[in-house]
Structures are given as structure tokens and as C-alpha cells.
Enzyme design. Structure first.
Site, mmCIF file in Angstrom:
data_model
loop_
_atom_site.group_PDB
_atom_site.id
_atom_site.type_symbol
_atom_site.label_atom_id
_atom_site.label_comp_id
_atom_site.label_asym_id
_atom_site.label_seq_id
_atom_site.Cartn_x
_atom_site.Cartn_y
_atom_site.Cartn_z
ATOM 1 N N TRP A 10 3.076 -9.287 11.555
ATOM 2 C CA TRP A 10 2.058 -9.886 10.358
ATOM 3 C C TRP A 10 3.146 -10.005 8.916
ATOM 4 C CZ3 TRP A 10 -2.676 -6.267 10.445
ATOM 5 C CH2 TRP A 10 -3.496 -6.772 11.611
ATOM 6 N N LYS A 11 4.341 -9.751 9.192
ATOM 7 C CA LYS A 11 5.258 -9.911 8.062
ATOM 8 C C LYS A 11 4.608 -9.560 6.835
ATOM 9 C CE LYS A 11 7.167 -13.570 10.913
ATOM 10 N NZ LYS A 11 7.915 -14.676 11.083
ATOM 11 N N GLU A 165 14.357 -14.708 19.716
ATOM 12 C CA GLU A 165 13.659 -15.589 18.892
ATOM 13 C C GLU A 165 14.607 -16.395 18.086
ATOM 14 O OE1 GLU A 165 9.651 -13.381 17.202
ATOM 15 O OE2 GLU A 165 11.404 -12.786 15.937
ATOM 16 N N GLY A 171 7.773 -20.112 12.837
ATOM 17 C CA GLY A 171 7.135 -20.847 11.780
ATOM 18 C C GLY A 171 7.472 -22.195 11.519
ATOM 19 N N SER A 211 7.079 -19.848 17.039
ATOM 20 C CA SER A 211 6.015 -20.928 17.236
ATOM 21 C C SER A 211 5.436 -20.640 18.660
ATOM 22 C CB SER A 211 6.657 -22.060 17.080
ATOM 23 O OG SER A 211 7.052 -22.229 15.811
ATOM 24 N N GLY A 232 4.031 -14.529 15.207
ATOM 25 C CA GLY A 232 3.884 -14.183 14.083
ATOM 26 C C GLY A 232 2.668 -15.313 13.506
HETATM 27 P P1 PGA Z 1 6.082 -17.347 14.368
HETATM 28 O O1 PGA Z 1 7.057 -15.901 14.006
HETATM 29 O O2 PGA Z 1 5.340 -17.008 15.652
HETATM 30 O O3 PGA Z 1 5.136 -17.642 13.083
HETATM 31 O O4 PGA Z 1 6.870 -18.472 14.684
HETATM 32 C C1 PGA Z 1 7.363 -15.213 14.916
HETATM 33 C C2 PGA Z 1 8.221 -13.985 14.529
HETATM 34 O O5 PGA Z 1 9.043 -14.297 13.518
HETATM 35 O O6 PGA Z 1 8.395 -13.164 15.058
#
Ligand code: PGA
Length: 248
Positions: A10-11, A165, A171, A211, A232
Site C-alpha cells: 500500500w506504500k 519488480e 506504477g 503494473s 501496488g
Molecule cells: P504497482 O507497484 O503495482 O503500482 O506497479 C508495485 C510495487 O511497487 O510493489
């Protein structure tokens, strides 16, 4: 047979009430999916309150590299995560590497701190677009992975999940092709095999992040060397995360 793993990263998103409602849904859903392991990494500020009801579903987005307690303003000790009953810690995320200047050395210390206390690590690795365009992504990921491999002569496949990743996919709505994803996952698995042997490499989970969403999860998760995802943006709403979990 590897148990699939899905993480919700969730950052710096969501408020307490949204986090609770999401976790309540997940709690109801989790017993139906005993064959999958689903872990949510909420903002650190809510970890304590959320852990009262949901600690078995939670991981921490960060931990201090220093063992025990210390005078480090703004940091979180591994002892405090243990106190909350948190199971997993995310280490090596590209946002920590880029914006908080976490070097491979600091990352190695964090891994060591977590593994020594018998918590589990989700170790993130992945290359920038420049590195990918120069065709150096395999060697780049290998250097990052050495932080993990240098910890001990043989990894414990139960204690570690590896998240590949690519930074340029995080993102952005862009992803590598399915073949490209599987190739680098297979390469990571081969490095684990060379280091820790066949048994560990066949058991360790290597998940994809960047993504990953409701539309591509099914195809990504069907790749032979992909054991789930670190999600994310698409993990911020229960319905889309639920569909991603069901794609496994
Ligand atoms: P994202 O992020 O799914 O929004 O690309 C993944 C992550 O940073 O763990």
C-alpha cells in the site's frame, strides 16, 4: 508445489478506516483460499492498531538495519515488529533504494536483522529502463540478489520470497512481455539453484511486481516460474485485489 504468494504493497496510501474495511474483507476471504498466502503491507503508522485484529495478515514496509533498540529518529526496530506479531518485512524496494538511498550494504544488513529474528523477508529486486535497454538486467538483478545469497551458504525457502519488480514497470501501466518475465524469474531461480541447491530453488517463491492488475494477473501468474505477485496500485481497492487473488 509452491504455495502462491500475493502481497498488497500500500506504500503511503489509505486511511485507517479504509485499511480496516479492506482487511476485514480479506479476513473473511482468506480461509477460502488456504492454498494461497496473502500479506498486506500497510503504512507503518497504522501497523500497531491493525495488528490487534489482523496481525496474521500483515507485513511491514520497512525496518531499521540496526538490530535491537537504538537512537534512530523515525525508524522502526525489528523488536517492535516482533512485539506486534508481524510476519513479513519488505526489503529492497526500488522506492527505498532510490529515494532513501538504501544501498546493497544497508539492504544486506536489513535482511540479516530480519532473518536472524526468524521473521520472513520479501526481497525486491529489479532494473531501471536504462539498464534494461543496455541489456544488463540479468547481471543487475544478480548483483542485487547477492545481498540475499551472501547471508548464508543455503537459503531457507520458507523464510524468503523474492519479488522481481522492474522499476520502469512500477506504477506506469507498462510490463515486460510474458516471456521476458518468465526468463528473468527462471534466471533468478537458477542463481538460487547454484547457491542453495535444487531443493531450495524448486521451493522458493519468486513473484512479479510492476503494473500487475486484474487484466494481466491471470497470464502473469500462469507463467511457470511466477508464484504470485506484489501488487501496488491495484491493491488499494478490495474488489480489484480480490480479482487479482482469484486469478491465481
Ligand atoms: P504497482 O507497484 O503495482 O503500482 O506497479 C508495485 C510495487 O511497487 O510493489
Amino acid at each position: 508445489m509452491r504455495k502462491p504468494f500475493i502481497g498488497a504493497n500500500w506504500k503511503m496510501n489509505l486511511l485507517n478506516r479504509d485499511a480496516r474495511s479492506f482487511l476485514q474483507h480479506l479476513q473473511n476471504f482468506a480461509p477460502l483460499n488456504a492454498q494461497k498466502e496473502i500479506v498486506v503491507f500497510p503504512s507503518m503508522v497504522y501497523l500497531s492498531a491493525l495488528s490487534e485484529h489482523f496481525n496474521h495478515l500483515l507485513g511491514a514496509q520497512n525496518v531499521s538495519h540496526i538490530k535491537g533498540f537504538s537512537s534512530l529518529t523515525g525508524e522502526t526496530s525489528i523488536e517492535q515488529l516482533i512485539d506486534l506479531g508481524i510476519g513479513y518485512v519488505l526489503i529492497g524496494h526500488s522506492e527505498r533504494r532510490e529515494y532513501y538511498f538504501e544501498s546493497n550494504e544497508i539492504i544486506s544488513q536489513k535482511i540479516n536483522t530480519v532473518l536472524n529474528k526468524n521473521l520472513k523477508v520479501v526481497f525486491c529486486c529489479g532494473e531501471s529502463l536504462d539498464v534494461r535497454n543496455e541489456g544488463r538486467h540479468f547481471e543487475w538483478v544478480e548483483t542485487q540478489l547477492n545481498c540475499l545469497l551472501n547471508q548464508s551458504p543455503s537459503l531457507d525457502s520458507e523464510q524468503i520470497v523474492i519479488a522481481y519488480e522492474p522499476i520502469w514497470a512500477i506504477g506506469t501501466g507498462k510490463t515486460p512481455t510474458y516471456d521476458e518475465i518468465n526468463d528473468i524469474h527462471a534466471y533468478i531461480r537458477s542463481l538460487i539453484r547454484n547457491h542453495s541447491g535444487e531443493q531450495v530453488s524448486s521451493k522458493i517463491r519468486i513473484v512479479y511486481g510492476g503494473s500487475c492488475n486484474e487484466s494481466n494477473a491471470n497470464e502473469i501468474f500462469s507463467l511457470p516460474d511466477v508464484d504470485g505477485g506484489l501488487i501496488g496500485g491495484a491493491s488499494l481497492e478490495w474488489n480489484s485485489f480480490f480479482n487479482i487473488c482469484n486469478a491465481l
